[in-house]
Scaffold this active site. Structure first.
Site, PDB file in Angstrom:
ATOM      1  N   CYS A 335      11.600  -3.372  -2.947  1.00 37.99           N
ATOM      2  CA  CYS A 335      12.604  -2.586  -2.203  1.00 37.99           C
ATOM      3  C   CYS A 335      13.756  -3.416  -1.642  1.00 37.99           C
ATOM      4  O   CYS A 335      14.913  -3.037  -1.841  1.00 37.99           O
ATOM      5  CB  CYS A 335      11.988  -1.756  -1.098  1.00 37.99           C
ATOM      6  SG  CYS A 335      10.233  -1.576  -1.101  1.00 37.99           S
ATOM      7  N   ARG A 364       1.282 -10.781  -3.029  1.00 37.20           N
ATOM      8  CA  ARG A 364       0.731 -10.278  -1.770  1.00 37.20           C
ATOM      9  C   ARG A 364      -0.508 -11.074  -1.470  1.00 37.20           C
ATOM     10  O   ARG A 364      -1.393 -11.187  -2.308  1.00 37.20           O
ATOM     11  CB  ARG A 364       0.371  -8.793  -1.905  1.00 37.20           C
ATOM     12  CG  ARG A 364       1.597  -7.954  -2.202  1.00 37.20           C
ATOM     13  CD  ARG A 364       1.260  -6.499  -2.326  1.00 37.20           C
ATOM     14  NE  ARG A 364       2.441  -5.746  -2.741  1.00 37.20           N
ATOM     15  CZ  ARG A 364       2.428  -4.452  -3.047  1.00 37.20           C
ATOM     16  NH1 ARG A 364       1.305  -3.783  -2.987  1.00 37.20           N
ATOM     17  NH2 ARG A 364       3.540  -3.851  -3.414  1.00 37.20           N
ATOM     18  N   GLN A 382       4.237  -4.020 -10.655  1.00 37.85           N
ATOM     19  CA  GLN A 382       4.229  -2.556 -10.616  1.00 37.85           C
ATOM     20  C   GLN A 382       5.233  -1.974 -11.587  1.00 37.85           C
ATOM     21  O   GLN A 382       6.240  -2.621 -11.887  1.00 37.85           O
ATOM     22  CB  GLN A 382       4.620  -2.062  -9.218  1.00 37.85           C
ATOM     23  CG  GLN A 382       3.589  -2.325  -8.162  1.00 37.85           C
ATOM     24  CD  GLN A 382       4.062  -1.825  -6.817  1.00 37.85           C
ATOM     25  OE1 GLN A 382       5.175  -2.110  -6.401  1.00 37.85           O
ATOM     26  NE2 GLN A 382       3.219  -1.093  -6.135  1.00 37.85           N
ATOM     27  N   ASP A 384       7.627  -0.233 -11.031  1.00 36.99           N
ATOM     28  CA  ASP A 384       8.309   0.154  -9.797  1.00 36.99           C
ATOM     29  C   ASP A 384       9.695   0.728 -10.072  1.00 36.99           C
ATOM     30  O   ASP A 384      10.336   0.387 -11.059  1.00 36.99           O
ATOM     31  CB  ASP A 384       8.459  -1.110  -8.941  1.00 36.99           C
ATOM     32  CG  ASP A 384       8.598  -0.791  -7.467  1.00 36.99           C
ATOM     33  OD1 ASP A 384       8.476   0.390  -7.100  1.00 36.99           O
ATOM     34  OD2 ASP A 384       8.829  -1.736  -6.689  1.00 36.99           O
ATOM     35  N   HIS A 386      13.243   2.387  -7.562  1.00 30.97           N
ATOM     36  CA  HIS A 386      13.832   2.941  -6.349  1.00 30.97           C
ATOM     37  C   HIS A 386      14.992   3.817  -6.751  1.00 30.97           C
ATOM     38  O   HIS A 386      15.878   3.372  -7.471  1.00 30.97           O
ATOM     39  CB  HIS A 386      14.271   1.826  -5.396  1.00 30.97           C
ATOM     40  CG  HIS A 386      13.100   1.076  -4.848  1.00 30.97           C
ATOM     41  ND1 HIS A 386      12.587  -0.044  -5.461  1.00 30.97           N
ATOM     42  CD2 HIS A 386      12.309   1.328  -3.774  1.00 30.97           C
ATOM     43  CE1 HIS A 386      11.532  -0.458  -4.772  1.00 30.97           C
ATOM     44  NE2 HIS A 386      11.340   0.349  -3.753  1.00 30.97           N
ATOM     45  N   LYS A 465       4.756  11.245   1.606  1.00 31.60           N
ATOM     46  CA  LYS A 465       4.521  10.626   0.307  1.00 31.60           C
ATOM     47  C   LYS A 465       3.471  11.386  -0.491  1.00 31.60           C
ATOM     48  O   LYS A 465       2.698  12.161   0.058  1.00 31.60           O
ATOM     49  CB  LYS A 465       4.071   9.176   0.489  1.00 31.60           C
ATOM     50  CG  LYS A 465       2.777   9.031   1.246  1.00 31.60           C
ATOM     51  CD  LYS A 465       2.264   7.595   1.204  1.00 31.60           C
ATOM     52  CE  LYS A 465       0.948   7.504   1.959  1.00 31.60           C
ATOM     53  NZ  LYS A 465       0.160   6.340   1.655  1.00 31.60           N
ATOM     54  N   HIS A 511      10.895   5.585  -3.208  1.00 34.24           N
ATOM     55  CA  HIS A 511      10.149   4.479  -3.804  1.00 34.24           C
ATOM     56  C   HIS A 511       9.123   5.123  -4.717  1.00 34.24           C
ATOM     57  O   HIS A 511       8.405   6.024  -4.283  1.00 34.24           O
ATOM     58  CB  HIS A 511       9.346   3.690  -2.767  1.00 34.24           C
ATOM     59  CG  HIS A 511      10.110   3.244  -1.558  1.00 34.24           C
ATOM     60  ND1 HIS A 511      10.379   1.920  -1.314  1.00 34.24           N
ATOM     61  CD2 HIS A 511      10.628   3.929  -0.520  1.00 34.24           C
ATOM     62  CE1 HIS A 511      11.028   1.821  -0.163  1.00 34.24           C
ATOM     63  NE2 HIS A 511      11.196   3.016   0.333  1.00 34.24           N
TER      64      HIS A 511
HETATM   65 ZN   LIG Z   1       9.762   0.243  -2.453  1.00 31.59          ZN
END
Ligand SMILES: [Zn+2]
Ligand SMILES: [Zn+2]
Length: 636
Positions: A335, A364, A382, A384, A386, A465, A511
């Site tokens: 992000c 992480r 991920q 991922d 946005h 979410k 996200h």
């Molecule tokens: Zn994010």
């Protein structure tokens, strides 16, 4: 007072009547079999009073597969476990014993360490308790009374729990064992028909590694022996499919102490990895996502702005700076990078939605004890994205994401189900914003007919979410993807776009990761398929086995033809017997094995399909079959 029964009829009860009183008023059989009462949709101990107007439904011993009914049975068995352990191991200190997904556990501090071989005697003692009969009684006491009681019994963990417990203090007693417990519990031990203590593990008091290490005994219990047997059978299957075991056997990946929690992907595992990457990339492109690449390292200010420094620092890796330089940290999420990217140019409402997709490496710092093969790693990737939208675009965008998720999960023959988490107590933003956001998420779930449950108050402080779960072939549920609406981070980064009204507005960001962590998704896929991957994903799609030395040339030529068409084929011309080579291919779950000997030619190949029959096909027919199977990756 009156309560409402499931058929909408009303039941007249005296003031203060309990769930059990209500069951008795309906009939003795129900009163005997009842294990819980569900009041306005949430379960309650039978001993607690009902209130006027409440809608009630009873869970009984016949609801043997209901999660709440299993939970109360298992929690009650945990109490029997504690009673048994205290009798067999005098001086033991008891901590907590909750029900969990597939059973229960209880944490103890033993005066002398115990081993797995001690479990049988404890299990036997629990069975004896059940045979002897146990009835649970519930009492509410003053905090001081509970503390004094557990101090007298030299139970320091219970004393601490009694000191810090919120709300009323309740005790449950069976036999001569009393536990500090919120309940609910069974009426008596009669419904517990099958108990199994499964294993031992270490656990820290309050989950804190600085505190005492306790011994955790895991177990499970069921309403029938048949249910326990079926459960143990599933566990056995799960062990055979364990992705760490298959990862080694199929030469897919390994983990090493040289880089804890970071998989080393072998060539065959990399084929699986790229299969997911190709899928992700292709489908992103079709849906208007743009691939970007943002840095791995950022200064601390970036994480202060994004809130990660405040809320996620414990799990981040910091890079030791050279003298006179500012420290940097590895990104745990994409992000912040995507916020900076959006903010790098002036944006107009005409540019929106902007959909940034990136599957770069995230780090992480999951604590050592919680690492588990590919399912919990420090090095995480991920699928991922946005997406920056205007308020009006939220609905359509969420809609597209749910469709996208369904499409992806469909590729693996699994149906996603969703959990919609709504506004928590502590939150940013106005109630109108939350109303619109929650409605948008729920409307999309409904429109796509996706099964979902609502978790009230479980949303993040910046927005509601949707979490996506999948159920694998063994019936286990896994959390995979997530779709999160966020009104706050764009504001934190000062992001704006020029609206049609010629004024600056804050975009909303969504996200989203649909497969979630690719490492985790692959770990689950390996177990889901038991290593027998669908043709389009299989690391080796066909293996050609020449019968003798004289057939090697023809086998290589055939491999070449399959490879030319884009298929992953190899030749096994080791000196081993034909039988062994065929067996090896079967163990490796290669989808197609082609044996090439004297009787074979391009017009007549001996083809074995994994888990299927042997057939005779020409090269052309074989390629047609391959193309047909490869199309399952993209059935449009
Ligand atoms: Zn994010
Ligand atoms: Zn309890």
């Amino acid at each position: 007072m009156k309560v409402v029964l499931p058929d909408s009829s009303e039941l007249e009860l005296p003031e203060g009547a309990s769930g059990l009183d209500a069951a008795r008023a309906i009939g003795p059989k129900l009163a005997e079999q009842a294990v819980l009462v569900s009041v306005n949709g949430s379960t309650r101990d039978l001993r607690l009073p009902l209130a006027d107007g409440e809608s009630i439904r009873f869970l009984t011993t016949r609801d043997a597969n209901d999660p709440d009914a299993l939970s109360v049975l298992r929690h009650s068995t945990a109490h029997l476990l504690a009673e048994a352990v205290m009798r067999l191991h005098p001086g033991v200190k008891i901590a907590i014993g909750p029900p969990i997904a597939d059973g229960f556990y209880y944490d103890f501090e033993f005066p002398q360490p115990i081993s797995e071989s001690d479990l049988e005697a404890i299990e036997e003692e629990i069975r004896r308790e059940i045979a002897e009969g146990r009835v649970w009684t519930r009492e509410e006491v003053e905090r001081d009374e509970a503390i004094a009681r557990f101090e007298a019994e030299s139970q320091p963990y219970k004393v601490e729990l009694a000191r810090t417990a919120e709300g009323a203090i309740t005790l449950y007693t069976q036999g001569d064992f009393t536990d500090l417990c919120r309940g609910p519990h069974l009426q008596n031990a009669e419904p517990i028909k099958a108990v199994k203590l499964t294993n031992l593990a270490g656990a820290y008091w309050r989950g804190d590694e600085h505190l005492t290490q306790l011994t955790r005994i895991y177990g499970t219990a069921f309403y029938s022996q048949a249910d326990l047997d079926a459960h143990l059978e599933r566990l056995e299957q799960a062990r055979a499919r364990d992705h760490r075991k298959l990862g080694r056997e199929l030469d897919l990946f390994h983990l090493s102490d040289h880089s804890p929690g970071s998989p080393f992907w072998h060539p065959k595992g990399m084929v699986l990895w790229n299969g997911l990457e190709d899928l992700r990339r292709r489908e992103n492109r079709r849906r208007g996502y743009q691939e970007v690449k943002t840095p791995l390292l950022y200064d601390i200010q970036t994480y202060i702005t994004s809130g990660h420094y405040e809320n996620y620092r414990e799990n981040m890796f910091f890079v030791q700076p050279h003298e006179g330089e500012e420290p940097l940290a590895l990104k745990p999420m994409n992000c912040p990078g995507h916020m900076l990217l959006f903010g790098s140019e002036l944006r107009s409402y005409r540019d929106l939605p902007i959909r940034y997709a990136e599957s770069s490496t995230l780090h992480r710092d999951e604590r050592g004890g919680t690492l588990h093969g590919l399912l919990r790693v420090k090095h995480i990737t991920q699928d991922d994205a946005h997406v920056f939208v205007t308020e009006e675009q939220i609905q359509d965008e969420i809609d597209g994401m749910i469709e996208f998720a369904s499409y992806l999960y469909d590729r693996f023959g699994v149906t996603p189900h969703a959990e919609l988490s709504t506004r928590p107590e502590k939150r940013l933003g106005t109630d109108e914003q939350w109303d619109r956001a929650e409605d948008a998420l729920e409307a999309a779930l409904k429109r796509h007919g996706l099964g979902y449950v609502i978790s009230p108050g479980e949303g993040t402080f910046y927005g509601p979410k949707i979490d996506l779960h999948m159920t694998d072939v063994l019936g286990r549920s896994w959390q995979m993807g997530t779709i999160q609406l966020d009104y706050q981070m764009p504001v934190q980064f000062g992001l704006t776009y020029m609206g049609a009204d010629n004024r600056e507005h804050s975009p909303v960001v969504i996200h989203r990761a649909l497969l979630g962590s690719l490492e985790r998704f692959l770990g689950i896929l390996i177990e889901h398929y038991g290593g027998a991957f669908p043709f389009w994903l299989a690391p080796v799609q066909a293996r050609v086995i020449p019968v003798g030395e004289g057939h090697r040339e023809a086998a290589r030529t055939l491999r070449g033809r399959l490879a030319d068409e884009g298929f992953r084929a190899e030749v096994d011309d080791r000196d081993d017997t034909l039988g062994k080579r065929i067996r090896d291919a079967e163990l490796e779950k290669v989808p197609f094995v082609v044996v090439y000997g004297d009787r074979e030619s391009d017009e007549a190949l001996a083809v074995r399909e994994h888990g299927g029959e042997q057939s005779t096909l020409s090269v052309g027919e074989l390629l047609d079959r391959f193309r047909e199977l490869a199309d399952e990756a993209d059935p449009r």
